[in-house]
Design a protein around this motif. Structure first.
Motif, PDB file in Angstrom:
ATOM      1  N   THR A  82      -7.819  -6.298  25.890  1.00  0.00           N
ATOM      2  CA  THR A  82      -6.599  -5.934  26.610  1.00  0.00           C
ATOM      3  C   THR A  82      -5.355  -6.153  25.757  1.00  0.00           C
ATOM      4  OG1 THR A  82      -7.653  -6.524  28.696  1.00  0.00           O
ATOM      5  CG2 THR A  82      -5.255  -6.356  28.701  1.00  0.00           C
ATOM      6  N   ARG A  83      -5.304  -7.250  25.030  1.00  0.00           N
ATOM      7  CA  ARG A  83      -4.137  -7.522  24.170  1.00  0.00           C
ATOM      8  C   ARG A  83      -4.010  -6.436  23.099  1.00  0.00           C
ATOM      9  NH1 ARG A  83      -0.889  -9.003  26.963  1.00  0.00           N
ATOM     10  NH2 ARG A  83      -2.402  -8.745  28.581  1.00  0.00           N
ATOM     11  N   GLN A  85      -5.000  -3.333  23.333  1.00  0.00           N
ATOM     12  CA  GLN A  85      -4.545  -2.120  24.009  1.00  0.00           C
ATOM     13  C   GLN A  85      -3.043  -2.151  24.286  1.00  0.00           C
ATOM     14  OE1 GLN A  85      -7.077  -2.043  27.461  1.00  0.00           O
ATOM     15  NE2 GLN A  85      -8.706  -0.927  26.404  1.00  0.00           N
ATOM     16  N   HIS A  86      -2.507  -3.347  24.481  1.00  0.00           N
ATOM     17  CA  HIS A  86      -1.078  -3.498  24.746  1.00  0.00           C
ATOM     18  C   HIS A  86      -0.269  -3.767  23.473  1.00  0.00           C
ATOM     19  CE1 HIS A  86      -1.092  -3.447  29.192  1.00  0.00           C
ATOM     20  NE2 HIS A  86      -2.342  -3.837  29.018  1.00  0.00           N
TER      21      HIS A  86
END
Length: 102
Positions: A82-83, A85-86
């Motif tokens: 997730t990190r 992707q962000h």
């Protein structure tokens, strides 16, 4: 009756930190996200997530008791994904720089 002393396994403690810069903001905004695994006073495994703007107090912190370090590893893999992707970048943070003694 005396309760047994908790057993601490410091070799399984870890802390991951990511940072990102939002260049499109004026002035640019610097953000961080930290995920740490440690044991509390009773020896239970605790997963701590904190995030916010760099240079300010943590804007958010969530603590969760988990069953084992293996359970935390599955969460760690998902958070890393997730990190990325962000657009957060991992940061090497030595234990000495982390304030884990709240």
């Amino acid at each position: 009756m005396n309760a047994p002393s908790p057993v601490y396994d410091l070799s399984r403690w870890w802390c991951d930190t990511w940072q990102k810069v939002q260049q499109d903001a004026q002035p640019p905004v610097y953000r961080y996200y930290r995920l740490c695994l440690r044991q509390d006073l009773w020896g239970q495994w605790e997963l701590i997530r904190c995030w916010g703007r760099i240079g300010q107090k943590a804007s958010r912190e969530v603590r969760e008791i988990i069953a084992s370090p293996e359970a935390a590893e599955a969460i760690r893999v998902q958070v890393q994904k997730t990190r990325r992707q962000h657009r957060y970048l991992p940061v090497a943070a030595p234990w000495a720089d982390l304030d884990l003694a709240d």
